[in-house]
Write a protein that holds these residues in place. Structure first.
Motif, PDB file in Angstrom:
ATOM      1  N   ASP A 141      33.778  48.500  42.589  1.00 33.72           N
ATOM      2  CA  ASP A 141      35.091  49.103  42.891  1.00 33.72           C
ATOM      3  C   ASP A 141      36.018  48.623  41.498  1.00 33.72           C
ATOM      4  O   ASP A 141      35.483  48.548  40.745  1.00 33.72           O
ATOM      5  CB  ASP A 141      35.828  47.930  44.368  1.00 33.72           C
ATOM      6  CG  ASP A 141      37.083  48.057  44.019  1.00 33.72           C
ATOM      7  OD1 ASP A 141      37.757  49.331  44.029  1.00 33.72           O
ATOM      8  OD2 ASP A 141      37.287  47.932  45.474  1.00 33.72           O
ATOM      9  N   LYS A 151      38.797  46.134  40.523  1.00 36.17           N
ATOM     10  CA  LYS A 151      39.750  45.060  40.975  1.00 36.17           C
ATOM     11  C   LYS A 151      40.675  44.736  39.564  1.00 36.17           C
ATOM     12  O   LYS A 151      40.329  44.392  38.211  1.00 36.17           O
ATOM     13  CB  LYS A 151      38.570  43.442  41.503  1.00 36.17           C
ATOM     14  CG  LYS A 151      38.529  43.909  43.236  1.00 36.17           C
ATOM     15  CD  LYS A 151      37.662  43.646  43.936  1.00 36.17           C
ATOM     16  CE  LYS A 151      36.785  43.895  44.729  1.00 36.17           C
ATOM     17  NZ  LYS A 151      37.052  43.401  45.857  1.00 36.17           N
ATOM     18  N   ASN A 168      42.832  46.333  45.118  1.00 38.63           N
ATOM     19  CA  ASN A 168      42.567  44.827  44.765  1.00 38.63           C
ATOM     20  C   ASN A 168      43.179  43.977  44.012  1.00 38.63           C
ATOM     21  O   ASN A 168      42.682  44.270  42.305  1.00 38.63           O
ATOM     22  CB  ASN A 168      41.062  44.024  45.671  1.00 38.63           C
ATOM     23  CG  ASN A 168      41.097  43.552  46.085  1.00 38.63           C
ATOM     24  OD1 ASN A 168      41.574  43.019  46.821  1.00 38.63           O
ATOM     25  ND2 ASN A 168      40.051  42.824  47.051  1.00 38.63           N
ATOM     26  N   ALA A 174      38.234  37.653  41.758  1.00 35.82           N
ATOM     27  CA  ALA A 174      37.622  39.063  41.339  1.00 35.82           C
ATOM     28  C   ALA A 174      36.055  39.473  42.114  1.00 35.82           C
ATOM     29  O   ALA A 174      35.230  39.783  42.072  1.00 35.82           O
ATOM     30  CB  ALA A 174      38.228  39.306  39.965  1.00 35.82           C
ATOM     31  N   SER A 189      34.944  38.519  44.974  1.00 35.51           N
ATOM     32  CA  SER A 189      34.835  39.655  45.897  1.00 35.51           C
ATOM     33  C   SER A 189      34.597  40.365  46.398  1.00 35.51           C
ATOM     34  O   SER A 189      33.537  41.387  46.817  1.00 35.51           O
ATOM     35  CB  SER A 189      36.315  39.608  45.911  1.00 35.51           C
ATOM     36  OG  SER A 189      36.087  40.341  44.351  1.00 35.51           O
TER      37      SER A 189
END
Lengths: 670, 132
Positions: free
Chosen positions: B83, B85, B107, B115, B118
């Motif tokens: 991802d 972020k 996000n 971060a 996560s």
């Protein structure tokens, strides 16, 4: 001599010379009968006049040697040789007799032949002397003039003194000084240094011959009775030839000879300099002509290799983050990479600020590598490598390598600049095209109604930011307004604007309500345009029957509503079009619906306003926008739009507008 | 003369923490510098780095073209289990994220460590899921 163009001998001068010669003949004949000293003076004056006339006659010929001392010396030696031959020939043709202290010629025939001899002698001598002067003054300034005048004046005074006093010890001292003066005058011979080697050998030969012939002319063994004939003819002429001309020639050419011998080794260097210079000049021309980095660096690398006596050469051109090898000669790729690996620490050092070396020589086992940086505008653009076995590079070769490195650097820089300007030109045209597209896409006229006034303004930035506004007038008279901004710039932005226009003009008619329209639009766009692009917009649907507006915001800057004297930013939820699947997109959207009353003002604007910066790099921001709207909200919509724009422009000051500026104002009248 | 344009300096420094690549952006990410940044992203994604944290603490400005760069890679990164972020947004940039609707697709976290963490949670979740 004033007429420099005259190449032929002047007839008048020739007649004059013959006249002098004839009178001299007469005088010398009379002298035989009446040996008075007055005739001696007369013949001296006449012979001087004859010599001067002859010198003037031969000037056009001597002129040819003005800038050609090598040929000058050659001709001098040839004419000196003829003088020797003539003197030798007349040696036996003139008979002398001694009467007490005095030496005179035996018969009138002797006098006549002596006249012939002297006339020819004077003619040849005038040529020799004229050419000699050209050679003597060649590449010399005023100091040579002065020295010449001094030696000649000294000769004249010396001759005068000789006539007046006959003290021999003083005379020999004075003639010694004359010799010193000749040496002083001959001391600097600048033209010898720069001669090519071949010419130097010529100069050596002819100066040697000139010295030898001049010596022979001084020797009684060669000239014999001819000298007596000359002395009888004119004592001054004799002095001029024997005490002035010939010693001067001997000394001058002795110096020429010596100086040539001394500068013989520099001949090679000079010749090389000439080749170097012409090569560099050629490279310069090449650089100006060839814009392809590869092309000209290959040529210059090859020449650099040859001229520095290297065995192999290549150039490494560094671009932003990669390096390219051009013009590899005399070395295999593997070996080149191996060598570059061995000296990678040096390669890295070039271009660092602390690294002050202008070149580097590395001794690798048996090979010597010379690394020269390609520097342009204080930046190292790459490196030139020259390599050979054994012998290290001397200063000359290093200088050459550096000169070539500079040339290559200039070439690279030029080529880069040209590419850049082509690119700039292309961009400028692209932006111009985009501007034209944008202009055509914006509505030509604004809707007119008694219910509201509407004004719009859109000023594209140089690069065209993708701002777009438009209207759709529905069949029932209601109006849809869109204010959008496409991400990106230039033609691509304009292209997407065109697409939106199409979508807006068709979809808004079918789906006039904001959420329906935006959802459909997202559907249409998502997956059909580049992932990188998205569109922010505000959509407003004005229901003129009910005096109601429906507004939705899709990622765009919140529109401003002034209602009842208070200003509000309508921060409605909603994401940009083209970011996410329609079901998620639709969920986020929220329509604001409210009744419009007299003097209600709605303002739609683009980020070009909020993000406009002043000289302190501070953004215009929402607060300033708020202030200017509040202060002008009671005016006509057209004035409001202009006031906002003026305020932004004033705020920017000298700073260039980076993004499009779009303002649309709708003011309710009823 | 120098006032012609605002400074267009942009810089990105990449570091790695717990197999997450941290991209520290600095300066102006506009239509021009985004081209350069796109190259950086391309290299990262092609090199198999899919867990990316973009630290915007020192970013002064981001234009729509700047956002476009993230849009261009987010699908591929997510397809590979990673991802993009964001963390440490300035107030101004946070506002832009909000307005554009980027917070709905990306996000955004307050700190770099959050971060990074996560990403770990996702891993834990995945592990749990597999166990079930």
């Amino acid at each position: 001599m004033k007429d420099k163009d005259s190449k032929t001998f002047s007839f008048g001068q020739v007649l004059l010379a013959l006249g002098f010669a004839f009178i001299l003949l007469a005088v010398t004949l009379i002298k035989k009968i009446f040996p008075f000293s007055a005739f001696e003076i007369a013949s001296d004056i006449l012979s001087s006049a004859l010599l001067v006339t002859l010198i003037l006659i031969v000037q056009p010929f001597a002129q040819k040697f003005e800038k050609n001392p090598v040929d000058g010396i050659k001709f001098i030696s040839v004419f000196l040789f003829s003088l020797v031959v003539i003197s030798f020939a007349f040696k036996n043709l003139i008979n002398i007799q001694r009467v007490g202290e005095l030496t005179t010629l035996t018969s009138y025939v002797d006098i006549i032949s002596a006249n012939f001899y002297n006339l020819i002698y004077a003619f040849l001598l005038s040529i020799v002397f004229s050419i000699f002067l050209k050679v003597f003054f060649y590449e010399r300034g005023k100091e040579a003039n002065l020295k010449f005048v001094v030696t000649f004046s000294y000769f004249a005074i010396f001759e005068l003194l000789r006539r007046l006093f006959e003290a021999s010890s003083l005379l020999s001292l004075l003639s010694g000084i004359q010799i010193i003066l000749f040496i002083w005058a001959s001391f600097r011979i600048p033209w010898v240094i720069n001669l090519p080697k071949k010419d130097k050998y010529k100069v050596l030969l002819f100066s040697f011959l000139s010295v030898s012939f001049s010596f022979l002319l001084q020797s009684p063994f060669i000239t014999g009775n001819a000298v007596e004939g000359m002395r009888y003819y004119s004592a001054l002429f004799f002095s001029f030839t024997h005490f002035y001309c010939q010693p001067f020639l001997i000394i001058y050419f002795f110096f020429v000879f010596g100086s040539t011998v001394f500068h013989l080794p520099t001949g090679e260097i000079y010749e090389r300099r000439v080749t170097e210079l012409s090569t560099l000049q050629n490279i310069g021309k090449l650089v100006a002509r060839v814009l392809d980095i590869k092309d000209f660096s290959e040529t210059s690398v090859k020449i650099a290799m040859e001229i520095t006596n290297s065995k192999s050469a290549w150039v490494e051109v560094r671009f932003s983050n990669s390096a390219q090898i051009y013009g590899r000669f005399g070395i295999g790729e593997d070996e080149m990479l191996r060598v570059m690996g061995q000296i990678s620490h040096i390669r890295e050092k070039f271009g660092r600020e602390y690294f002050k070396e202008s070149y580097h020589i590395e001794d690798l086992e048996s090979k010597i590598v010379l690394v020269a940086p390609l520097v342009a505008h204080d930046k190292v653009l790459g490196l030139l490598y020259l390599m050979r076995d054994g012998k290290s590079y001397n200063q000359d070769e290093i200088n050459l390598a550096l000169a070539f490195a500079d040339q290559i650097a200039i070439g690279i820089e030029n080529s880069r600049l040209i590419q850049e300007s082509i690119e700039k030109e292309r961009l400028a045209r692209e932006f111009e095209l985009a501007r034209q597209m944008q202009e055509k896409l914006l509505p030509k006229s604004l809707p007119v109604s008694e219910k509201f006034e509407i004004s719009a303004l859109s000023i594209p930035a140089f690069e065209v930011g993708g701002d777009y506004y438009d209207f759709v007038i529905h069949n029932n008279g209601n109006i849809s307004l869109i204010a959008a901004d496409v991400s990106g710039k230039g033609v691509s932005a304009a292209f997407y604007m065109a697409e939106i226009k199409g979508i807006f003009q068709t979809l808004a008619k079918i789906h006039p309500k904001p959420v329906d329209f935006l959802a459909k639009m997202n559907d249409t766009i998502l997956g059909h345009i580049d992932k990188k692009f998205f569109i922010t917009l505000v959509y407003a649907y004005f229901d003129l029957q009910r005096n109601v507006v429906h507004i939705a915001r899709a990622g765009h800057l919140p529109p401003v509503l002034v209602k009842g004297g208070t200003l509000k930013f309508l921060k409605l939820p909603g994401a940009s079009v083209g970011l996410m699947p329609t079901h998620s997109f639709r969920k986020l959207l929220k329509t604001l619906k409210f009744k419009l009353e007299k003097d209600d003002l709605l303002i739609f604007y683009s980020d070009g306003i909020i993000e406009a910066v002043n000289e302190l790099n501070e953004e215009f921001g929402y607060e300033r926008l708020k202030k200017v709207i509040v202060s002008s909200s009671d005016r006509h919509s057209n004035e409001i739009v202009n006031t906002i724009y003026r305020e932004v422009i004033n705020y920017q000051g000298e700073i260039q507008q980076v993004d499009d500026i779009t303002i649309v104002a709708v003011k309710w009248k009823k | 003369m120098a006032k012609r344009e605002r400074e267009k300096n942009f810089d990105v420094k990449i570091e790695e923490k717990n197999s997450v690549k941290i991209l520290n952006l600095k300066g102006y990410l506009d239509a021009y510098t985004s081209l350069e940044f796109e190259e950086v992203m391309k290299k990262l994604v092609e090199g198999g780095s899919y867990k990316l944290v973009v630290n915007m603490k020192n970013l002064s400005y981001i234009s729509s073209a700047g956002f476009g760069v993230f849009m261009a890679f987010v699908d591929e990164v997510r397809k590979n289990g990673g991802d993009i972020k964001f963390c440490c947004l300035s107030e101004k940039i946070d506002e832009i994220f909000e307005l554009l609707g980027f917070k709905h697709i990306f996000n955004v976290l307050n700190s770099e460590s959050e971060a990074i963490k996560s990403f770990e949670k996702v891993r834990v979740k995945n592990v749990k899921r597999r166990k079930k």
